[in-house]
Scaffold this motif. Structure first.
Motif, PDB file in Angstrom:
ATOM      1  N   ARG A  76      31.730   4.313 -23.030  1.00  0.00           N
ATOM      2  CA  ARG A  76      30.929   3.062 -22.959  1.00  0.00           C
ATOM      3  C   ARG A  76      31.078   2.500 -21.700  1.00  0.00           C
ATOM      4  NH1 ARG A  76      33.360   3.081 -28.415  1.00  0.00           N
ATOM      5  NH2 ARG A  76      34.317   1.241 -27.871  1.00  0.00           N
ATOM      6  N   TRP A  77      32.071   2.816 -21.150  1.00  0.00           N
ATOM      7  CA  TRP A  77      31.697   1.796 -20.108  1.00  0.00           C
ATOM      8  C   TRP A  77      31.386   2.528 -18.976  1.00  0.00           C
ATOM      9  CZ3 TRP A  77      34.510   4.193 -15.510  1.00  0.00           C
ATOM     10  CH2 TRP A  77      34.863   3.071 -14.415  1.00  0.00           C
ATOM     11  N   GLU A  78      31.373   4.375 -19.138  1.00  0.00           N
ATOM     12  CA  GLU A  78      30.694   4.827 -18.246  1.00  0.00           C
ATOM     13  C   GLU A  78      29.045   4.488 -18.528  1.00  0.00           C
ATOM     14  OE1 GLU A  78      30.232   9.489 -16.757  1.00  0.00           O
ATOM     15  OE2 GLU A  78      31.231   8.780 -18.643  1.00  0.00           O
ATOM     16  N   ARG A  79      28.674   5.032 -19.680  1.00  0.00           N
ATOM     17  CA  ARG A  79      27.372   4.223 -19.450  1.00  0.00           C
ATOM     18  C   ARG A  79      26.930   3.325 -18.917  1.00  0.00           C
ATOM     19  NH1 ARG A  79      28.446   7.032 -24.357  1.00  0.00           N
ATOM     20  NH2 ARG A  79      28.020   4.973 -25.432  1.00  0.00           N
ATOM     21  N   ASN A  80      27.419   2.317 -19.196  1.00  0.00           N
ATOM     22  CA  ASN A  80      27.309   1.040 -18.756  1.00  0.00           C
ATOM     23  C   ASN A  80      27.550   0.700 -16.853  1.00  0.00           C
ATOM     24  OD1 ASN A  80      26.434   0.383 -21.527  1.00  0.00           O
ATOM     25  ND2 ASN A  80      28.370  -0.232 -21.920  1.00  0.00           N
ATOM     26  N   VAL A  81      27.946   1.325 -16.351  1.00  0.00           N
ATOM     27  CA  VAL A  81      28.630   1.209 -15.406  1.00  0.00           C
ATOM     28  C   VAL A  81      28.050   2.513 -14.155  1.00  0.00           C
ATOM     29  CG1 VAL A  81      30.447   1.587 -13.098  1.00  0.00           C
ATOM     30  CG2 VAL A  81      30.710   0.209 -15.810  1.00  0.00           C
ATOM     31  N   PHE A  82      27.729   3.414 -14.299  1.00  0.00           N
ATOM     32  CA  PHE A  82      27.104   4.892 -13.474  1.00  0.00           C
ATOM     33  C   PHE A  82      25.764   5.273 -14.704  1.00  0.00           C
ATOM     34  CE2 PHE A  82      32.310   4.846 -13.251  1.00  0.00           C
ATOM     35  CZ  PHE A  82      32.071   5.049 -11.630  1.00  0.00           C
ATOM     36  N   GLY A  83      25.441   4.407 -15.932  1.00  0.00           N
ATOM     37  CA  GLY A  83      24.144   5.558 -15.996  1.00  0.00           C
ATOM     38  C   GLY A  83      24.520   6.719 -16.354  1.00  0.00           C
ATOM     39  N   CYS A  84      23.942   7.820 -16.207  1.00  0.00           N
ATOM     40  CA  CYS A  84      23.784   9.823 -16.768  1.00  0.00           C
ATOM     41  C   CYS A  84      23.448   9.563 -15.231  1.00  0.00           C
ATOM     42  CB  CYS A  84      22.059   9.683 -17.136  1.00  0.00           C
ATOM     43  SG  CYS A  84      22.589  11.816 -18.419  1.00  0.00           S
ATOM     44  N   VAL A  85      24.931  10.694 -14.779  1.00  0.00           N
ATOM     45  CA  VAL A  85      25.197  10.567 -13.474  1.00  0.00           C
ATOM     46  C   VAL A  85      24.211  12.277 -13.178  1.00  0.00           C
ATOM     47  CG1 VAL A  85      26.870  11.616 -11.950  1.00  0.00           C
ATOM     48  CG2 VAL A  85      27.224   8.793 -13.001  1.00  0.00           C
ATOM     49  N   LYS A  86      24.812  12.500 -14.118  1.00  0.00           N
ATOM     50  CA  LYS A  86      24.129  13.858 -14.162  1.00  0.00           C
ATOM     51  C   LYS A  86      22.888  14.654 -14.174  1.00  0.00           C
ATOM     52  CE  LYS A  86      27.817  16.325 -16.657  1.00  0.00           C
ATOM     53  NZ  LYS A  86      28.205  17.714 -17.874  1.00  0.00           N
ATOM     54  N   ARG A  87      21.955  13.594 -14.707  1.00  0.00           N
ATOM     55  CA  ARG A  87      20.744  13.433 -14.492  1.00  0.00           C
ATOM     56  C   ARG A  87      20.147  13.024 -13.601  1.00  0.00           C
ATOM     57  NH1 ARG A  87      19.097   8.783 -17.623  1.00  0.00           N
ATOM     58  NH2 ARG A  87      18.599   7.871 -15.681  1.00  0.00           N
ATOM     59  N   GLN A  88      20.962  11.907 -12.642  1.00  0.00           N
ATOM     60  CA  GLN A  88      20.510  11.270 -11.385  1.00  0.00           C
ATOM     61  C   GLN A  88      21.174  12.457 -10.537  1.00  0.00           C
ATOM     62  OE1 GLN A  88      22.722   7.510 -11.426  1.00  0.00           O
ATOM     63  NE2 GLN A  88      22.092   6.619 -12.646  1.00  0.00           N
ATOM     64  N   LEU A  89      22.057  12.983 -10.895  1.00  0.00           N
ATOM     65  CA  LEU A  89      22.358  14.457  -9.762  1.00  0.00           C
ATOM     66  C   LEU A  89      21.102  14.841  -9.460  1.00  0.00           C
ATOM     67  CD1 LEU A  89      26.132  14.665  -9.754  1.00  0.00           C
ATOM     68  CD2 LEU A  89      24.611  13.754  -7.957  1.00  0.00           C
ATOM     69  N   LYS A  90      20.766  15.960 -11.292  1.00  0.00           N
ATOM     70  CA  LYS A  90      19.653  16.649 -11.201  1.00  0.00           C
ATOM     71  C   LYS A  90      18.442  16.026 -10.068  1.00  0.00           C
ATOM     72  CE  LYS A  90      17.199  19.483 -14.247  1.00  0.00           C
ATOM     73  NZ  LYS A  90      16.222  19.879 -13.178  1.00  0.00           N
ATOM     74  N   GLU A  91      17.903  15.312 -10.789  1.00  0.00           N
ATOM     75  CA  GLU A  91      16.808  14.408 -10.052  1.00  0.00           C
ATOM     76  C   GLU A  91      17.026  14.356  -8.663  1.00  0.00           C
ATOM     77  OE1 GLU A  91      16.394  10.409 -12.320  1.00  0.00           O
ATOM     78  OE2 GLU A  91      15.356  11.124 -13.437  1.00  0.00           O
ATOM     79  N   LYS A  92      18.157  13.611  -8.218  1.00  0.00           N
ATOM     80  CA  LYS A  92      18.123  14.001  -6.466  1.00  0.00           C
ATOM     81  C   LYS A  92      17.467  15.330  -5.965  1.00  0.00           C
ATOM     82  CE  LYS A  92      19.055   9.324  -6.335  1.00  0.00           C
ATOM     83  NZ  LYS A  92      18.007   8.695  -5.855  1.00  0.00           N
ATOM     84  N   THR A  93      18.407  16.319  -6.495  1.00  0.00           N
ATOM     85  CA  THR A  93      19.077  17.748  -5.985  1.00  0.00           C
ATOM     86  C   THR A  93      17.086  17.919  -5.968  1.00  0.00           C
ATOM     87  OG1 THR A  93      20.896  18.486  -7.180  1.00  0.00           O
ATOM     88  CG2 THR A  93      19.797  20.167  -6.735  1.00  0.00           C
ATOM     89  N   ASP A  94      16.598  18.094  -7.112  1.00  0.00           N
ATOM     90  CA  ASP A  94      15.046  18.818  -7.267  1.00  0.00           C
ATOM     91  C   ASP A  94      14.474  17.988  -6.249  1.00  0.00           C
ATOM     92  OD1 ASP A  94      16.142  19.512  -9.236  1.00  0.00           O
ATOM     93  OD2 ASP A  94      14.829  18.483 -10.885  1.00  0.00           O
ATOM     94  N   HIS A  95      14.853  16.869  -6.092  1.00  0.00           N
ATOM     95  CA  HIS A  95      13.302  16.085  -5.204  1.00  0.00           C
ATOM     96  C   HIS A  95      14.365  16.676  -3.446  1.00  0.00           C
ATOM     97  CE1 HIS A  95      11.631  12.511  -2.917  1.00  0.00           C
ATOM     98  NE2 HIS A  95      12.723  12.374  -2.631  1.00  0.00           N
ATOM     99  N   LEU A  96      15.767  17.137  -3.247  1.00  0.00           N
ATOM    100  CA  LEU A  96      15.391  17.830  -2.024  1.00  0.00           C
ATOM    101  C   LEU A  96      15.229  19.177  -1.878  1.00  0.00           C
ATOM    102  CD1 LEU A  96      19.617  16.790  -1.993  1.00  0.00           C
ATOM    103  CD2 LEU A  96      17.934  15.712  -0.419  1.00  0.00           C
TER     104      LEU A  96
END
Length: 96
Positions: A76-96
């Motif tokens: 729960r803490w991770e979702r509140n503090v970091f959000g969805c890291v895997k999704r964010q990494l995929k989006e950034k990788t796709d953007h590159l």
């Protein structure tokens, strides 16, 4: 076994038995993984301290219950503090 996609080697502790783990995977729950990046956030240690349930007995059931409680709180803490890291990494990788 070397792992190239993580910054650590996994340790598997089977306190509940393989049957329960397979049932958990089948029901859609992900395996719990503590992430090294959590330690960079000052509040991680406090989440563990606040949720570690002291026990008067040193049996495996109490340990499993405590680890389960702490891991749920950390998720729960991770979702509140970091959000969805895997999704964010995929989006950034796709953007590159």
């Amino acid at each position: 076994m070397a792992c190239t996609s993580f910054d650590h080697l996994p340790i598997c502790v089977d306190l509940c038995g393989a049957k329960e783990q397979r049932q958990s995977h089948a029901s859609g729950h992900c395996m719990y993984r503590f992430e090294a990046m959590w330690l960079r956030n000052a509040s991680c240690e406090q989440v563990v301290a606040d949720n570690w349930l002291p026990s008067s007995t040193a049996d495996v059931r109490n340990l499993v219950s405590t680890i389960s409680h702490v891991s749920s709180s950390l998720r729960r803490w991770e979702r509140n503090v970091f959000g969805c890291v895997k999704r964010q990494l995929k989006e950034k990788t796709d953007h590159l």
